[in-house]
Design a protein around this motif. Structure first.
Motif, PDB file in Angstrom:
ATOM      1  N   ALA A 158       0.582   4.946   0.674  1.00  0.00           N
ATOM      2  CA  ALA A 158      -0.095   5.960   1.407  1.00  0.00           C
ATOM      3  C   ALA A 158      -0.301   7.317   0.458  1.00  0.00           C
ATOM      4  O   ALA A 158      -1.148   7.967   0.668  1.00  0.00           O
ATOM      5  CB  ALA A 158       0.192   6.131   2.792  1.00  0.00           C
TER       6      ALA A 158
ATOM      7  N   LEU B 272      -3.389   0.424  -3.786  1.00  0.00           N
ATOM      8  CA  LEU B 272      -2.844  -0.727  -3.497  1.00  0.00           C
ATOM      9  C   LEU B 272      -2.376  -1.470  -4.534  1.00  0.00           C
ATOM     10  O   LEU B 272      -3.131  -1.599  -5.506  1.00  0.00           O
ATOM     11  CB  LEU B 272      -4.193  -1.410  -2.824  1.00  0.00           C
TER      12      LEU B 272
ATOM     13  N   GLN C 250     -10.023  -1.144   4.495  1.00  0.00           N
ATOM     14  CA  GLN C 250     -10.297  -1.811   5.666  1.00  0.00           C
ATOM     15  C   GLN C 250     -11.589  -2.103   5.827  1.00  0.00           C
ATOM     16  O   GLN C 250     -12.045  -2.879   6.504  1.00  0.00           O
ATOM     17  CB  GLN C 250      -9.805  -1.001   6.829  1.00  0.00           C
TER      18      GLN C 250
ATOM     19  N   PHE D  27       0.814  -1.233  -0.054  1.00  0.00           N
ATOM     20  CA  PHE D  27       0.003   0.155  -0.019  1.00  0.00           C
ATOM     21  C   PHE D  27       0.935   1.389   0.021  1.00  0.00           C
ATOM     22  O   PHE D  27       1.762   1.339   0.819  1.00  0.00           O
ATOM     23  CB  PHE D  27      -0.838  -0.186   1.160  1.00  0.00           C
TER      24      PHE D  27
ATOM     25  N   ASN E  10      -2.522   6.595  -2.197  1.00  0.00           N
ATOM     26  CA  ASN E  10      -3.768   5.886  -1.848  1.00  0.00           C
ATOM     27  C   ASN E  10      -4.169   4.631  -2.746  1.00  0.00           C
ATOM     28  O   ASN E  10      -4.893   4.529  -3.494  1.00  0.00           O
ATOM     29  CB  ASN E  10      -4.964   6.748  -1.808  1.00  0.00           C
TER      30      ASN E  10
ATOM     31  N   SER F 175      -8.387   4.583  -0.298  1.00  0.00           N
ATOM     32  CA  SER F 175      -7.703   5.105   0.705  1.00  0.00           C
ATOM     33  C   SER F 175      -7.893   3.718   1.344  1.00  0.00           C
ATOM     34  O   SER F 175      -8.481   2.660   1.123  1.00  0.00           O
ATOM     35  CB  SER F 175      -8.665   5.841   1.250  1.00  0.00           C
ATOM     36  N   LYS F 176      -6.722   3.683   2.460  1.00  0.00           N
ATOM     37  CA  LYS F 176      -6.678   2.709   3.560  1.00  0.00           C
ATOM     38  C   LYS F 176      -8.113   2.553   4.386  1.00  0.00           C
ATOM     39  O   LYS F 176      -8.458   1.471   4.595  1.00  0.00           O
ATOM     40  CB  LYS F 176      -5.440   2.794   4.434  1.00  0.00           C
TER      41      LYS F 176
ATOM     42  N   TRP G 259      -0.631  -4.199   7.328  1.00  0.00           N
ATOM     43  CA  TRP G 259       0.032  -3.636   6.359  1.00  0.00           C
ATOM     44  C   TRP G 259       1.297  -3.261   6.415  1.00  0.00           C
ATOM     45  O   TRP G 259       1.971  -3.102   5.138  1.00  0.00           O
ATOM     46  CB  TRP G 259      -0.653  -2.149   6.169  1.00  0.00           C
TER      47      TRP G 259
END
Length: 359
Positions: A71, A76, A141, A69, A74, A136-137, A173
């Motif tokens: 950040a 994956l 999730q 990931f 954003n 976004s993480k 992560w």
């Protein structure tokens, strides 16, 4: 056998290969390592959706991939390295033309779909391709990664070869290394898929002077690693496992002890005793015994599972620490050891899938 009506012909729109990218250049072998997302190509969506299941095919083999990931973007990235020992997709022709496909459930639409290229006539395909999602993480999730392997049929009746599902809500992560996963049948029990097996361990605390006036001079902690049961096979050839032990908060080489490697056995017998000295009675209450099982590889060992044994108070010597997070059977075993000095106490403990702090 399970089928999908994707009409996945050779010229179907699939992911762009990451061959020649930064990550591919670093992967001269299939060993694990930290993966950079720089230079990775994205993937394009397939034009087709899934259909029903037909017939019966015995799922076998494994797939090796990593989740990375970024950040800042954003982003994956699912880096697909390879599969091994896949089932035969077309029994009549005795051939398998495999490709890998992903979704981020609960979204099962075409927008959620990503695919690798198709590899011709092999049950051991090497991809080295990346599948990318911009998300976004926080949103990730709320998703579950579904990664499946399929045999590409020229008439569009593609055969299901197995899948892996990962709950991204509980995903660690920081784990961005290539890892082997056993392929499972469709709709396999999630609890079965996440079961890492068990560790059989016995503990004994010998207080200072309990054997004789001067023996032992300081308290001793004895850790008897008996065996593991039903370890998860991360690659088709099996696992060559060993156990590593630390007595936290000490993470130096002096604290680390290891068993020998037991080769190609999912229920290895270690029968290995480790002894740590220098523990007064009050100090044993502040410590945590961390036991982790690893699959031995030439370049980088693969994590198979672990346990932490302590009182689980969340604190050590007055400070809040993540590693005092023992729970249930882990805490009960530590308490039993403290309450029964000079006696062995034993337990069969479920292995954690991650050593991050339990919540």
């Amino acid at each position: 056998m399970n089928q999908e009506n994707d009409i996945d012909l050779d010229d179907d729109v699939s992911s762009l290969s990451s061959a020649g990218s930064d990550i591919s250049a670093k992967k001269q072998s299939s060993s694990s390592g930290l993966l950079s997302v720089s230079g990775l190509s994205g993937s394009m969506m397939s034009l087709y959706s899934d259909a029903g299941d037909f017939g019966n095919l015995t799922v076998q083999g494994g797939v090796q991939f990593a989740l990375i990931f970024n950040a800042k973007k954003n982003e994956l990235v699912i880096y697909i390295e390879q599969c091994q020992e896949l089932a035969i997709g077309n029994v009549k022709k005795q051939r398998t033309d495999p490709y890998v496909k992903t979704y981020l459930y609960p979204d099962r639409s075409r927008l959620s779909k990503r695919k690798t290229s198709v590899k011709k006539n092999t049950v051991n395909p090497i991809y080295r391709e990346s599948l990318t999602y911009i998300m976004s993480k926080t949103e990730l999730q709320t998703r579950t990664l579904n990664l499946s392997v399929w045999h590409n049929d020229s008439l569009g009746r593609n055969a299901f070869l197995g899948e892996v599902q990962i709950d991204l809500q509980t995903w660690d992560w920081s784990h961005d290394t290539l890892t082997w996963y056993s392929l499972l049948p469709k709709n396999a029990d999630v609890s079965e898929a996440s079961n890492r097996g068990h560790l059989v361990v016995a503990l004994k605390y010998v207080p200072p002077g309990s054997i004789g006036p001067t023996r032992p001079a300081t308290g001793e902690l004895h850790v008897w690693l008996k065996e593991a049961r039903k370890l998860q096979s991360l690659k088709p050839s099996g696992v060559d496992s060993f156990v590593k032990c630390y007595i936290l908060p000490d993470t130096t080489k002096k604290s680390r002890q290891k068993t020998r490697v037991i080769k190609k056995n999912l229920s290895p017998v270690y029968n290995h005793t480790m002894v740590y000295d220098g523990f007064k009675h009050e100090e044993i209450r502040e410590a945590s015994c961390e036991l982790t099982i690893w699959d031995h590889e030439t370049f980088s060992n693969q994590f198979l599972g672990g346990v932490r044994l302590s009182l689980g108070t969340g604190r050590s010597y007055g400070r809040s620490v993540d590693w005092m997070d023992s729970a249930d059977e882990e805490v009960e075993l530590w308490k039993a050891m403290i309450s029964k000095p000079n006696e062995w106490v034993e337990a069969v403990l479920p292995l954690r899938s991650s050593m991050t702090k339990k919540t």
